[in-house]
Design a protein around this motif. Structure first.
Motif, PDB file in Angstrom:
ATOM      1  N   ASP A 145       0.661  -1.197  -0.034  1.00  0.00           N
ATOM      2  CA  ASP A 145      -0.036   0.109   0.049  1.00  0.00           C
ATOM      3  C   ASP A 145       0.842   1.271  -0.013  1.00  0.00           C
ATOM      4  OD1 ASP A 145       1.050  -0.182   2.459  1.00  0.00           O
ATOM      5  OD2 ASP A 145      -0.904  -0.332   3.611  1.00  0.00           O
ATOM      6  N   ASP A 146       2.111   0.959  -0.139  1.00  0.00           N
ATOM      7  CA  ASP A 146       3.206   2.221  -0.019  1.00  0.00           C
ATOM      8  C   ASP A 146       4.318   1.703  -0.616  1.00  0.00           C
ATOM      9  OD1 ASP A 146       4.051   4.838   0.591  1.00  0.00           O
ATOM     10  OD2 ASP A 146       5.349   3.867   1.912  1.00  0.00           O
TER      11      ASP A 146
ATOM     12  N   GLN B 268       8.149   3.067  -2.094  1.00  0.00           N
ATOM     13  CA  GLN B 268       8.997   4.216  -2.155  1.00  0.00           C
ATOM     14  C   GLN B 268      10.238   3.444  -2.937  1.00  0.00           C
ATOM     15  OE1 GLN B 268       8.845   6.928  -0.589  1.00  0.00           O
ATOM     16  NE2 GLN B 268       6.740   6.515   0.416  1.00  0.00           N
TER      17      GLN B 268
ATOM     18  N   LYS C 288       7.836   8.551  -4.069  1.00  0.00           N
ATOM     19  CA  LYS C 288       6.709   7.824  -3.910  1.00  0.00           C
ATOM     20  C   LYS C 288       6.181   7.025  -5.215  1.00  0.00           C
ATOM     21  CE  LYS C 288       2.302   7.430  -1.816  1.00  0.00           C
ATOM     22  NZ  LYS C 288       2.397   6.257  -0.786  1.00  0.00           N
TER      23      LYS C 288
END
Length: 404
Positions: free
Chosen positions: A145-146, A148, A158
């Protein structure tokens, strides 16, 4: 005749004595000059080695002493990927209960409440375009969900997922930052066994690392995904290298690193043991990777043609030394193109549009390369009787594929 020979020897002898005398004088007057002359005459002229036959065939030449130039060309376009996701879990909790028979206290465990933890998977990626499209492995970012991305110049960006393709284990990300380098892509020449290659990535999270090896094999099938044509290499590939670059000696991308053979023996659920091995890694060829990226950027998914059947290689007959060319139909999907044309389970598929079908992999790749709606002719055997079917391909269902 004898007297003439004696006169010639006497003449040569006088010159020899004169030469020795002059040499003696020179050695007394200028010993340094004598030393230089001795060195000059003692050196034999260097023989010119003939060029090895085929030393520069197909654009290849003798390897350099260093691959620093190749690394400096490719490395800026290779990024580290940190994919974060929330994972639900439960913990065993100790508790004490009273045994109703013995009236003794007993220690036991129970499942605790549902909790969550944040996990992070490590991987690598390759910047394909200066506007920020990054290619990596699907398994690196699956469920995240994230995401980097750490760039070569230490900037952090991001990333958002443009699309994924579980059938090749590839994913396309987008980062919106400026001044991005793009990887140089090999000019279309296929990798050959023996080519020097460099693997660039972020193994075990220690930071960008380069390892060197050669192409050990091509066209490898591991049954890890539907579409496979792996490049095998002995360049060290470890956890975290997934999604990174496999480049040639010029720093041009030839593959996306994706898997390694286990180094320790493994045992499956049926008790079968797979022996461990060293120096066996695999990369997705750049032609496959670029096609997936282009289609996901254009359509959000990878569009492939589909016959509407499951098939396998034709089993080896008793006494045969090699498998028979073609593929055998295992299952026909209702309402699919093959079902509408009358193809049945057990049919032997021998030719597609007049070309022999080598095996199931050949057929899978050829049908996928055709656009949905394309009409094709299949030549088959049913119970030993030749049959021909014409049908229009549908679009292959894409389980596990998502778009923006």
């Amino acid at each position: 005749m004898r007297s003439s020979s004696l006169r010639l020897l006497a003449f040569l002898g006088r010159f020899a004595v004169l030469g020795l005398a002059l040499a003696f004088v020179f050695s007394l007057v200028s010993p340094a000059l004598v030393e230089r002359l001795r060195d000059a005459f003692s050196r034999a002229p260097a023989a010119t080695a003939p060029a090895a036959a085929g030393a520069a065939t197909n654009g290849r030449s003798r390897g350099p002493v260093s691959y620093a130039d190749a690394v400096s060309r490719a490395s800026p376009a290779v990024v580290n990927i940190y994919a974060n996701k929330i994972t639900p879990y439960r913990q065993l909790q100790p508790r004490v209960v009273l045994d109703p028979l013995t009236q003794r206290l007993l220690g036991t465990y129970s499942m605790g409440p549902l909790m969550q933890r944040r996990d992070q998977s490590l991987g690598s990626g390759v910047i394909f375009s200066t506007d920020g499209y990054v290619l990596t492995n699907n398994h690196v970012i699956s469920g995240a969900d994230d995401i980097q991305v750490l760039l070569d110049d230490d900037r952090v960006a991001k990333a958002r997922v443009i699309g994924t393709d579980a059938e090749t284990d590839l994913a396309v990300l987008k980062i919106d930052v400026g001044n991005l380098p793009a990887i140089a892509v090999a000019d279309g020449a296929e990798a050959s066994v023996g080519d020097v290659v460099l693997a660039i990535g972020n193994p075990v999270g220690i930071g960008k690392t380069v390892t060197m090896g050669i192409v050990s094999g091509t066209g490898r099938q591991l049954r890890l995904s539907s579409y496979e044509d792996f490049i095998q290499t002995d360049a060290a590939i470890n956890a975290g290298n997934s999604g990174g670059a496999l480049v040639n000696a010029l720093g041009e991308l030839i593959g996306i690193n994706t898997a390694m053979y286990p180094r320790t023996p493994t045992r499956d659920g049926r008790g079968s043991v797979t022996p461990g091995a060293e120096g066996i890694g695999f990369a997705i060829p750049v032609a496959t990777a670029r096609n997936v990226l282009d289609q996901i950027v254009r359509h959000g998914v990878v569009v492939r043609g589909w016959l509407g059947v499951d098939y396998a290689d034709i089993p080896i007959a008793n006494g045969a030394s090699v498998a028979r060319p073609g593929a055998v139909v295992l299952n026909v999907y209702p309402n699919g193109p093959a079902a509408a044309a009358g193809i049945r389970a057990g049919d032997l598929l021998l030719k597609l549009d007049g070309r022999d079908i080598v095996d199931q992999t050949d057929l899978l790749n050829r049908e996928a390369a055709l656009a949905p709606g394309t009409r094709v002719k299949l030549e088959c055997l049913r119970g030993g009787r030749p049959m021909t079917f014409e049908l229009a391909l549908a679009q292959r269902p894409t389980p596990g594929t998502t778009g923006t």
